[in-house]
Design an enzyme around this catalytic site. Structure first.
Site, PDB file in Angstrom:
ATOM      1  N   ILE A 154       0.853  -1.172   0.000  1.00 43.97           N
ATOM      2  CA  ILE A 154       0.000   0.000   0.000  1.00 43.97           C
ATOM      3  C   ILE A 154       0.899   1.235   0.000  1.00 43.97           C
ATOM      4  O   ILE A 154       0.965   2.005   0.953  1.00 43.97           O
ATOM      5  CB  ILE A 154      -1.022  -0.003   1.156  1.00 43.97           C
ATOM      6  N   ALA A 155       1.636   1.359  -1.108  1.00 40.09           N
ATOM      7  CA  ALA A 155       2.511   2.504  -1.338  1.00 40.09           C
ATOM      8  C   ALA A 155       3.464   2.694  -0.158  1.00 40.09           C
ATOM      9  O   ALA A 155       4.050   1.736   0.320  1.00 40.09           O
ATOM     10  CB  ALA A 155       1.699   3.755  -1.620  1.00 40.09           C
ATOM     11  N   CYS A 156       3.613   3.928   0.314  1.00 44.66           N
ATOM     12  CA  CYS A 156       4.660   4.234   1.290  1.00 44.66           C
ATOM     13  C   CYS A 156       4.367   3.735   2.703  1.00 44.66           C
ATOM     14  O   CYS A 156       5.197   3.902   3.592  1.00 44.66           O
ATOM     15  CB  CYS A 156       4.939   5.737   1.299  1.00 44.66           C
ATOM     16  N   SER A 157       3.219   3.125   2.919  1.00 47.04           N
ATOM     17  CA  SER A 157       2.953   2.465   4.195  1.00 47.04           C
ATOM     18  C   SER A 157       3.083   0.959   4.084  1.00 47.04           C
ATOM     19  O   SER A 157       2.702   0.226   5.003  1.00 47.04           O
ATOM     20  CB  SER A 157       1.554   2.838   4.708  1.00 47.04           C
ATOM     21  N   SER A 158       3.620   0.475   2.981  1.00 47.61           N
ATOM     22  CA  SER A 158       3.725  -0.973   2.767  1.00 47.61           C
ATOM     23  C   SER A 158       4.509  -1.669   3.869  1.00 47.61           C
ATOM     24  O   SER A 158       4.152  -2.778   4.287  1.00 47.61           O
ATOM     25  CB  SER A 158       4.372  -1.255   1.411  1.00 47.61           C
TER      26      SER A 158
END
Length: 372
Positions: A154-158
């Site tokens: 999930i993008a930069c919270s992966s």
């Protein structure tokens, strides 16, 4: 119910460094060439002239001084302006798998674990080189791990979302020991011809071993006290490339690339982060002052300082909110895990901290941890 711990972390650093000066030199040469080749159209008002960048501008805007890259030559060649490397063909190992395995081995060594100890692999990253078969399953194979594996992101919270998924699996009893792997091969996803974003990303991989506390060696273990996640849709940070692109007659050359409306992100996301962290601390009857360290997402030094200042009521010290983006740049979802890996050795039993990432989505993920 047993506690879950992070019992080891790992870091893979790519072989090449690109400084701001090197990046700017290539970009400015590209700008001069573009403006010269399009001088007539620029004079007629049909094309907008490009502007130079500078190392001072980059550092002031972001705090970034350099970044690591898997491949360097094409990026700093003004006639190319993107990484150049061989296409991965069937039977060959993609860069993301190579990077992930290196970080994973580092984490397993720190945790004192072998492949036989691990029964679940989660690969969580912003960028992927292949849709299927899963990168996680290839990493699982190359490390000799049994059990099962899956990809997520999930993008930069992966990274934080991946670690929280590992935590949930361990709590639920669907796994006994989880290897979390977070390879971020970011440089192919940048438009190096764009002044506002060409400096942002760097390549890296992180990893962590997570398991029940009674099975872990205590010297490197951090107990997870609480996790929290949040998402709210925004397209202010986006990449539009799709598996369906071949269906379209005209596809923009930079459709694949990272794009953002930076001012909107700063204005909209920061209040969400401050509220999110404040509520997490309050729910656990803690304050920001109770945190020995905040290992925050490493996208922009100004964002981090703003968030921690709101929570503490003052600017943080380097020990309270360590910065790694000056060396690594923005590494998509990996920044907070890099910071945790590099700045946790001085913790004593009972010391607490927060691992938090945030970014496109919008998304925020956070783990409240305590040294065992």
């Amino acid at each position: 119910m047993s506690n879950v711990v992070i019992s080891g972390t790992g870091l893979f650093i790519p072989p090449h460094v690109i400084t701001n000066d090197e990046l700017v030199a290539a970009f400015n040469q590209y700008v001069d060439k573009f403006n010269a080749e399009n001088a007539a159209a620029i004079e007629a008002g049909e094309t907008e002239a490009l502007s130079h960048s500078s190392s001072e501008f980059i550092e002031k805007a972001s705090g970034i001084k350099a970044r690591y890259a898997m491949y360097k030559d094409g990026i700093i060649n003004p006639d190319i302006m993107h990484p150049t490397f061989p296409m991965t063909r069937e039977g060959e190992t993609p860069e993301i798998v190579q990077m992930g395995c290196a970080a994973a081995r580092d984490a397993m060594e720190q945790a004192g674990k072998t492949a036989d100890d691990i029964d679940m692999v989660i690969v969580s990253s912003t960028f992927r080189q292949r849709d299927y078969p899963g990168m996680s399953v290839e990493i699982q194979r190359d490390l000799g791990i049994k059990g099962f594996a899956y990809d997520m992101g999930i993008a930069c919270s992966s990274a934080t979302f991946g670690m929280i998924n590992a935590f949930t699996a361990l709590k639920a009893g669907t796994a006994k020991c989880v290897l979390f792997v977070n390879p971020e091969f970011t440089t192919p996803g940048l438009d190096f011809k764009d002044r506002d974003s060409h400096f942002i990303f760097g390549d890296v991989a992180t990893a962590a071993v997570m398991e029940l506390e009674e099975n872990a060696k205590p010297e490197n273990a951090f107990r997870i006290l609480n996790t929290k996640q949040f998402t709210e849709f925004s397209d202010n940070i986006r990449s539009d490339s799709s598996y369906a692109d071949y269906c379209f007659d005209e596809v923009p050359a930079n459709r694949y690339a990272f794009k953002q409306r930076g001012r909107k992100v700063f204005k909209e996301l920061l209040p969400l982060i401050v509220t999110f962290l404040g509520e997490q601390l309050e729910a656990n009857e803690l304050s920001a002052e109770d945190m020995k360290r905040m290992w925050l997402h490493q996208a922009n030094i100004n964002m981090n300082n703003f968030a921690v200042k709101k929570l503490l009521g003052r600017l943080p010290t380097e020990e309270e909110a360590p910065v790694v983006l000056d060396e690594f740049a923005n590494t998509a979802s990996s920044g907070s895990v890099i910071a945790f890996h590099k700045y946790k050795e001085d913790f004593q039993s009972g010391d607490k901290g927060i691992i938090c990432s945030f970014g496109a989505g919008y998304s925020i993920g956070s783990l409240l941890v305590e040294k065992v």
